[in-house]
Design a protein around this motif. Structure first.
Motif, mmCIF file in Angstrom:
data_model
loop_
_atom_site.group_PDB
_atom_site.id
_atom_site.type_symbol
_atom_site.label_atom_id
_atom_site.label_comp_id
_atom_site.label_asym_id
_atom_site.label_seq_id
_atom_site.Cartn_x
_atom_site.Cartn_y
_atom_site.Cartn_z
ATOM 1 N N VAL A 113 93.597 -49.433 37.889
ATOM 2 C CA VAL A 113 94.913 -48.811 38.058
ATOM 3 C C VAL A 113 94.821 -47.296 37.912
ATOM 4 O O VAL A 113 93.891 -46.761 37.324
ATOM 5 N N GLN A 114 95.821 -46.631 38.481
ATOM 6 C CA GLN A 114 96.035 -45.210 38.242
ATOM 7 C C GLN A 114 97.400 -45.055 37.561
ATOM 8 O O GLN A 114 98.268 -45.925 37.675
ATOM 9 N N TRP A 115 97.564 -43.957 36.832
ATOM 10 C CA TRP A 115 98.754 -43.745 36.008
ATOM 11 C C TRP A 115 99.665 -42.679 36.605
ATOM 12 O O TRP A 115 99.201 -41.725 37.234
ATOM 13 N N SER A 116 100.958 -42.864 36.367
ATOM 14 C CA SER A 116 101.969 -41.874 36.751
ATOM 15 C C SER A 116 102.901 -41.674 35.559
ATOM 16 O O SER A 116 103.278 -42.639 34.883
ATOM 17 N N GLY A 117 103.280 -40.407 35.318
ATOM 18 C CA GLY A 117 104.110 -40.140 34.156
ATOM 19 C C GLY A 117 105.006 -38.929 34.328
ATOM 20 O O GLY A 117 104.780 -38.073 35.205
ATOM 21 N N ILE A 118 106.017 -38.860 33.466
ATOM 22 C CA ILE A 118 106.970 -37.750 33.485
ATOM 23 C C ILE A 118 107.433 -37.492 32.057
ATOM 24 O O ILE A 118 107.516 -38.412 31.240
ATOM 25 N N VAL A 119 107.708 -36.214 31.757
ATOM 26 C CA VAL A 119 108.129 -35.792 30.424
ATOM 27 C C VAL A 119 109.609 -35.444 30.455
ATOM 28 O O VAL A 119 110.076 -34.707 31.327
ATOM 29 N N SER A 120 110.354 -35.978 29.494
ATOM 30 C CA SER A 120 111.801 -35.724 29.436
ATOM 31 C C SER A 120 112.084 -34.276 29.071
ATOM 32 O O SER A 120 111.290 -33.596 28.424
ATOM 33 N N GLY A 121 113.270 -33.805 29.492
ATOM 34 C CA GLY A 121 113.643 -32.413 29.294
ATOM 35 C C GLY A 121 114.311 -32.162 27.962
ATOM 36 O O GLY A 121 114.629 -33.093 27.230
ATOM 37 N N PRO A 153 102.484 -42.858 45.408
ATOM 38 C CA PRO A 153 101.555 -43.547 46.298
ATOM 39 C C PRO A 153 101.561 -45.056 46.058
ATOM 40 O O PRO A 153 101.518 -45.518 44.913
ATOM 41 N N ALA A 154 101.612 -45.821 47.149
ATOM 42 C CA ALA A 154 101.638 -47.284 47.098
ATOM 43 C C ALA A 154 101.132 -47.806 48.435
ATOM 44 O O ALA A 154 100.901 -47.042 49.373
ATOM 45 N N CYS A 207 101.291 -51.431 43.915
ATOM 46 C CA CYS A 207 102.723 -51.397 43.587
ATOM 47 C C CYS A 207 103.209 -49.942 43.540
ATOM 48 O O CYS A 207 102.410 -49.000 43.486
ATOM 49 N N THR A 208 104.521 -49.785 43.538
ATOM 50 C CA THR A 208 105.094 -48.443 43.597
ATOM 51 C C THR A 208 105.373 -47.883 42.208
ATOM 52 O O THR A 208 106.127 -48.485 41.434
ATOM 53 N N PRO A 209 104.801 -46.715 41.874
ATOM 54 C CA PRO A 209 105.212 -46.013 40.658
ATOM 55 C C PRO A 209 106.456 -45.179 40.969
ATOM 56 O O PRO A 209 106.448 -44.367 41.904
ATOM 57 N N VAL A 210 107.505 -45.382 40.209
ATOM 58 C CA VAL A 210 108.784 -44.711 40.465
ATOM 59 C C VAL A 210 109.127 -43.832 39.269
ATOM 60 O O VAL A 210 109.186 -44.314 38.136
ATOM 61 N N LEU A 211 109.339 -42.546 39.519
ATOM 62 C CA LEU A 211 109.792 -41.626 38.482
ATOM 63 C C LEU A 211 111.229 -41.230 38.784
ATOM 64 O O LEU A 211 111.573 -40.950 39.933
ATOM 65 N N ILE A 212 112.057 -41.225 37.748
ATOM 66 C CA ILE A 212 113.482 -40.910 37.879
ATOM 67 C C ILE A 212 113.828 -39.834 36.862
ATOM 68 O O ILE A 212 113.361 -39.887 35.714
ATOM 69 N N HIS A 268 107.580 -49.412 37.208
ATOM 70 C CA HIS A 268 106.562 -50.070 38.033
ATOM 71 C C HIS A 268 107.264 -51.112 38.891
ATOM 72 O O HIS A 268 107.876 -52.042 38.369
ATOM 73 N N SER A 269 107.205 -50.946 40.222
ATOM 74 C CA SER A 269 107.951 -51.833 41.109
ATOM 75 C C SER A 269 107.064 -52.379 42.221
ATOM 76 O O SER A 269 106.847 -51.721 43.238
ATOM 77 N N GLY A 270 106.552 -53.588 42.016
ATOM 78 C CA GLY A 270 105.880 -54.323 43.077
ATOM 79 C C GLY A 270 106.913 -55.146 43.832
ATOM 80 O O GLY A 270 108.113 -54.927 43.690
ATOM 81 N N TRP A 271 106.470 -56.122 44.603
ATOM 82 C CA TRP A 271 107.462 -56.891 45.351
ATOM 83 C C TRP A 271 108.326 -57.718 44.412
ATOM 84 O O TRP A 271 109.543 -57.876 44.649
ATOM 85 N N ARG A 272 107.750 -58.230 43.326
ATOM 86 C CA ARG A 272 108.548 -59.015 42.389
ATOM 87 C C ARG A 272 109.585 -58.154 41.686
ATOM 88 O O ARG A 272 110.751 -58.542 41.550
ATOM 89 N N GLY A 273 109.164 -56.973 41.225
ATOM 90 C CA GLY A 273 110.113 -56.077 40.581
ATOM 91 C C GLY A 273 111.182 -55.601 41.542
ATOM 92 O O GLY A 273 112.357 -55.452 41.174
#
Length: 296
Positions: A288-296, A189-190, A138-143, A155-160
């Motif tokens: 699984v592998q993890w993806s993350g982001i820290v707010s400003g 990565p997906a 599935c696609t890890p999406v950071l915004i 977290h966005s797979g086909w269902r999401g």
């Protein structure tokens, strides 16, 4: 326009140049119309504790990372040390839906926490909060919002994707004051569309979020295939197609008014890169592998 199939050769067979800026640019050029060419968004391999993870130049102002399988079984509580050791850590129990939870409504992660709020996205509005999602194919999406410093991890797979979870996250950011022009989105990565076989029914459900009119199944598939930046490929098996979920998400973002310059797509396929990424489609194992982001 058809997807450049040479993009998704395994990492072990790429040259260093083809594994970074050139590949990222080529992927963007295939995912967006020719009259809206993106700027170069470079993807860089970083190292922490001798192990590799990815960052994106579009997110240079933010501490972030798309971590590889080499970090397993470390949790976000450990991985946050690579980004911002003082940041509060947040994660959810992912359920392949479209729920987005605000960090203000849940407690930060701690070693004693064993149950997590069910959701597939996190939004952080306070500073120094690290939001995390896990994924395999599935696609890890950071915004991130350039102006407010707010961030989200999805977290966005086909269902999401069929449930429009990324547009839902954008809508929640807008409700908190974000403007479309200030947002930046990185799709990590997906699994690549060329190797992601799904039923025609799945493709129709996802495609309906891109096409404006309600069509019967065959008309929907024909319209998707006719798009200049089509996320769809025909498959040799009956009632099966190949679907590029990241291209679908990019098209959803395009419909919301984000430009190609605001979107970066990692030129890495989890299925075809066993050296760096877990893939459920490849092994059938729930790693699984993890993806993350820290707010400003």
């Amino acid at each position: 326009m058809t997807l450049d199939r040479s993009l998704f050769v395994p990492t072990s067979r790429r040259t260093p140049i083809e594994s970074s800026q050139n590949q990222a640019l080529r992927y963007h050029e295939e995912c967006f119309p020719t009259d809206d060419r993106p700027i170069m968004h470079a993807w860089h391999w970083q190292t922490w504790q001798g192990k590799p993870y990815l960052t994106c130049s579009l997110f240079a102002p933010w501490q972030h990372g798309f971590f590889t399988q080499q970090f397993s079984p470390n949790s976000p509580l450990a991985l946050v040390e690579a980004l911002h050791p003082q940041a509060e850590v947040y994660r959810t129990q992912q359920v392949h839906g479209n729920a987005i939870v605000d960090t203000e409504s849940i407690a930060p992660l701690s070693p004693s926490v064993s149950e997590y709020h069910p959701a597939d996205g996190l939004l952080a509005r306070q500073s120094q909060q690290a939001v995390w999602v896990c994924s395999a194919d599935c696609t890890p999406v950071l915004i991130a919002d350039d102006r407010t410093g707010h961030v989200a991890a999805v977290h966005s797979g086909w269902r999401g994707t069929a449930a429009k979870i990324v547009p839902q996250a954008i809508a929640q950011l807008q409700a908190q004051g974000s403007q479309i022009g200030d947002l930046r989105v990185a799709l990590g990565p997906a699994i690549a569309g060329e190797v992601y076989q799904v039923s025609s029914e799945v493709a129709v459900r996802v495609g309906a979020t891109i096409l404006e009119a309600e069509d019967d199944a065959q008309t929907c598939l024909d319209r998707l295939e006719a798009l200049p930046n089509s996320p769809l490929q025909r498959d040799e098996e009956p009632d099966r197609v190949r679907l590029d979920i990241r291209a679908c998400i990019a098209l959803q973002l395009d419909r919301l008014g984000l430009s190609a310059q605001q979107i970066a797509i990692a030129p890495y396929c989890t299925y075809q890169d066993p050296d760096n990424f877990f893939s459920y489609r490849r092994t059938g194992q729930k790693n699984v592998q993890w993806s993350g982001i820290v707010s400003g």
